[in-house]
Design an enzyme around this catalytic site. Structure first.
Site, PDB file in Angstrom:
ATOM      1  N   LYS A  69     -46.134  10.397   7.823  1.00  0.00           N
ATOM      2  CA  LYS A  69     -47.466   9.995   8.269  1.00  0.00           C
ATOM      3  C   LYS A  69     -47.939   8.699   7.630  1.00  0.00           C
ATOM      4  CE  LYS A  69     -48.935  14.689   9.424  1.00  0.00           C
ATOM      5  NZ  LYS A  69     -47.737  15.410   8.998  1.00  0.00           N
ATOM      6  N   SER A 123     -41.280  21.825   6.201  1.00  0.00           N
ATOM      7  CA  SER A 123     -41.113  21.424   7.602  1.00  0.00           C
ATOM      8  C   SER A 123     -39.735  20.805   7.822  1.00  0.00           C
ATOM      9  CB  SER A 123     -42.216  20.444   8.021  1.00  0.00           C
ATOM     10  OG  SER A 123     -42.104  19.208   7.355  1.00  0.00           O
TER      11      SER A 123
END
Length: 298
Positions: free
Chosen positions: A46, A267
């Site tokens: 991100k 993740s």
């Protein structure tokens, strides 16, 4: 001299690593790869995405110099966006439920963000409505990375080409987790355009199967499984949807740390576990899993 103009330039080209130790542990073909998309302030993909979306919005004339950026987020994307906005001189307003811990709100404030709270009973819809109100009041730009094609566009321009360049398309599958939907859509569209035989595999938590149309519940894989199908998600480029339990995701993340020295977060462990499932079928010997976040030690 090879001096970068900006720290963010170092985040745009990430390495592809062969997971030889993990493959040896499970007696798998030595052709399982990971694209290490993480880096920067938050330790996730991100960081580059936040700066990249701001740059794309500016390029397209959607974001003007000094204009306030408005977003619905309190997680790693919020931190990444706060840093990116400070770097690009854009004020940031973050809308979030009042249930977000005070410590988190204070941290984001220290990063320069203005916090706007909404009633938690209205969920994400209420937060988005509050963001729209803020747009009307301030004339700001609502980034809305769950429903903004600039998210996928970043991955079409950066992540997909990086994977293709590193591997030459010599893959059977690309495996990516679904959070905001931008990664799987952008990478999937790019890879399918150049290498149509490569399978695109989406991963979501076993406990929260919004993409596959199953039960939606709580899970422990931050960054995946928002509990709804994001607008950014393009199902037409996805060949298979696989689910991974929170426990299996965490186990795989620990194992790739032990056997390959890669500090993967849960993740990333989920995508690794899904890639392992594919290899177990015998129909996929060369998968690449996208590691969008690293384990942090604080």
């Amino acid at each position: 001299m090879n001096i970068h103009k900006s720290y963010y330039e170092t985040l745009y080209s990430r390495p592809v690593v062969a997971l030889s130790g993990y493959c040896a542990k499970y007696d798998l073909p030595d052709s399982l790869y990971a694209y290490l998309a993480y880096g920067g302030t938050t330790g996730s993909a991100k960081d580059a995405l936040a700066e990249g979306m701001l740059a794309l919005a500016t390029e397209k004339g959607l974001l003007q110099p000094g204009q306030t950026v408005i977003e619905c987020s309190s997680g790693s994307f919020a931190v990444a966006l706060a840093v990116a906005c400070a770097h690009s001189r854009h004020p940031l307003m973050l809308c979030m439920p009042a249930t977000v811990p005070l410590e988190r709100q204070q941290m984001l404030t220290k990063f320069g963000a203005q916090i706007v709270l909404s009633n938690y009973v209205y969920g994400r819809r209420g937060v988005e409505q509050r963001a729209q109100e803020a747009v009307e009041q301030t004339g700001g730009y609502f980034l809305n990375y769950f429903d903004n094609d600039l998210n996928a566009e970043f991955h079409r321009r950066v992540t997909g080409p990086n994977i293709a360049k590193a591997t030459g398309g010599a893959l059977d599958a690309v495996v990516a987790g679904v959070g905001s939907g931008g990664t799987i859509t952008g990478v999937g569209e790019y890879i399918k355009a150049w290498y149509p035989d490569v399978k695109v595999v989406a991963v979501e938590p076993y406990e929260s199967q919004a993409i596959g149309g199953g039960y939606i519940g709580r899970h422990n894989i931050p960054g995946l499984g928002a509990g709804f199908v994001p607008e950014n998600y393009n199902p037409y480029v996805v060949d298979t949807v696989l689910t991974v339990s929170s426990a299996d995701a965490e186990r795989a993340a620990r194992e790739v740390l032990f056997y390959d020295g890669i500090p993967a977060c849960s993740s990333a462990g989920a995508t690794l576990c899904a890639a392992t499932q594919l290899m177990g079928t015998g129909k996929c010997n060369r998968p690449l899993c996208i590691f969008a976040g690293r384990r942090t030690y604080e």
